[in-house]
Design an enzyme around this catalytic site. Structure first.
Site, short mmCIF file in Angstrom:
data_model
loop_
_atom_site.label_atom_id
_atom_site.label_comp_id
_atom_site.label_asym_id
_atom_site.label_seq_id
_atom_site.Cartn_x
_atom_site.Cartn_y
_atom_site.Cartn_z
N HIS A 45 0.85 -1.20 0.00
CA HIS A 45 0.00 0.00 0.00
C HIS A 45 0.88 1.25 0.00
CE1 HIS A 45 -3.99 -1.84 1.74
NE2 HIS A 45 -3.50 -2.53 0.71
N GLU A 80 0.92 4.04 1.73
CA GLU A 80 1.43 4.53 3.02
C GLU A 80 2.50 3.60 3.58
OE1 GLU A 80 -1.73 3.84 2.10
OE2 GLU A 80 -3.16 4.93 3.33
N CYS A 102 -6.14 2.40 5.35
CA CYS A 102 -6.78 1.13 5.75
C CYS A 102 -6.27 0.78 7.15
CB CYS A 102 -6.42 0.04 4.75
SG CYS A 102 -4.74 -0.59 4.93
N CYS A 147 -2.37 0.07 7.32
CA CYS A 147 -1.51 1.25 7.23
C CYS A 147 -1.65 2.12 8.47
CB CYS A 147 -1.84 2.05 5.97
SG CYS A 147 -1.40 1.17 4.45
ZN LIG Z 1 -3.33 0.46 3.52
#
Ligand SMILES: [Zn+2]
Length: 150
Positions: free
Chosen positions: A50, A52, A80, A83
């Site tokens: 992801h 981040e 999410c 993260c």
């Molecule tokens: Zn994430």
């Protein structure tokens, strides 16, 4: 809009044009961009790819520390749970996000919303079944060992 958020959105737009998901993140300290990331799930077989997470990983490698106190993250999408948790562990000070979990859900990217909802449930009622298997009485205890050595 803040120029760091503009950059996060630009990263997200470019990532969609590259075939990826619409997420970009910028990690900032003292008004400088230290690291950036985009969602790389279209390129890697790694669910931690992801935006981040990658920005955090890059900053930590670059600075050789796990401690990102004093950092601010600008994410094109609301983080999410994975993260967000990484941000807690890293000690990041503040998160700015643009598009919400509901925006992502409406775009067909509904996993984050589902996980946030599931985490509100009691452990035994969650979608991911977690079962404790305790140590046997004669087994070495890793946590006791750690505690004795710190
Ligand atoms: Zn994430």
């Amino acid at each position: 809009m803040d120029h760091f958020m503009k950059r996060a959105i630009e990263l997200a737009i470019n990532n969609v044009k590259d075939g990826g998901q619409p997420f970009g993140a910028v990690l900032v300290k003292d008004q400088d961009i230290i690291a950036e990331g985009v969602n790389e799930l279209h390129k890697v077989h790694d669910v931690s790819g992801h935006a981040e997470m990658l920005a955090i990983r890059r900053a930590q490698e670059q600075l050789q520390t796990n401690d990102l106190a004093g950092f601010t993250i600008y994410a094109s999408g609301e983080p999410c749970p994975m993260c967000l948790t990484a941000m807690y562990f890293a000690g990041i000070d503040k998160v700015y996000y643009c598009q919400s979990i509901d925006d992502a859900f409406n775009a067909g990217l509904g996993k984050s919303k589902m996980i946030y909802e599931d985490l509100k449930n009691a452990r035994e009622d969650r979608g991911l079944n977690m079962v404790q298997i305790p140590l046997n009485r004669n087994q070495s205890n890793p946590m006791k060992l750690w505690k004795e050595n710190v």
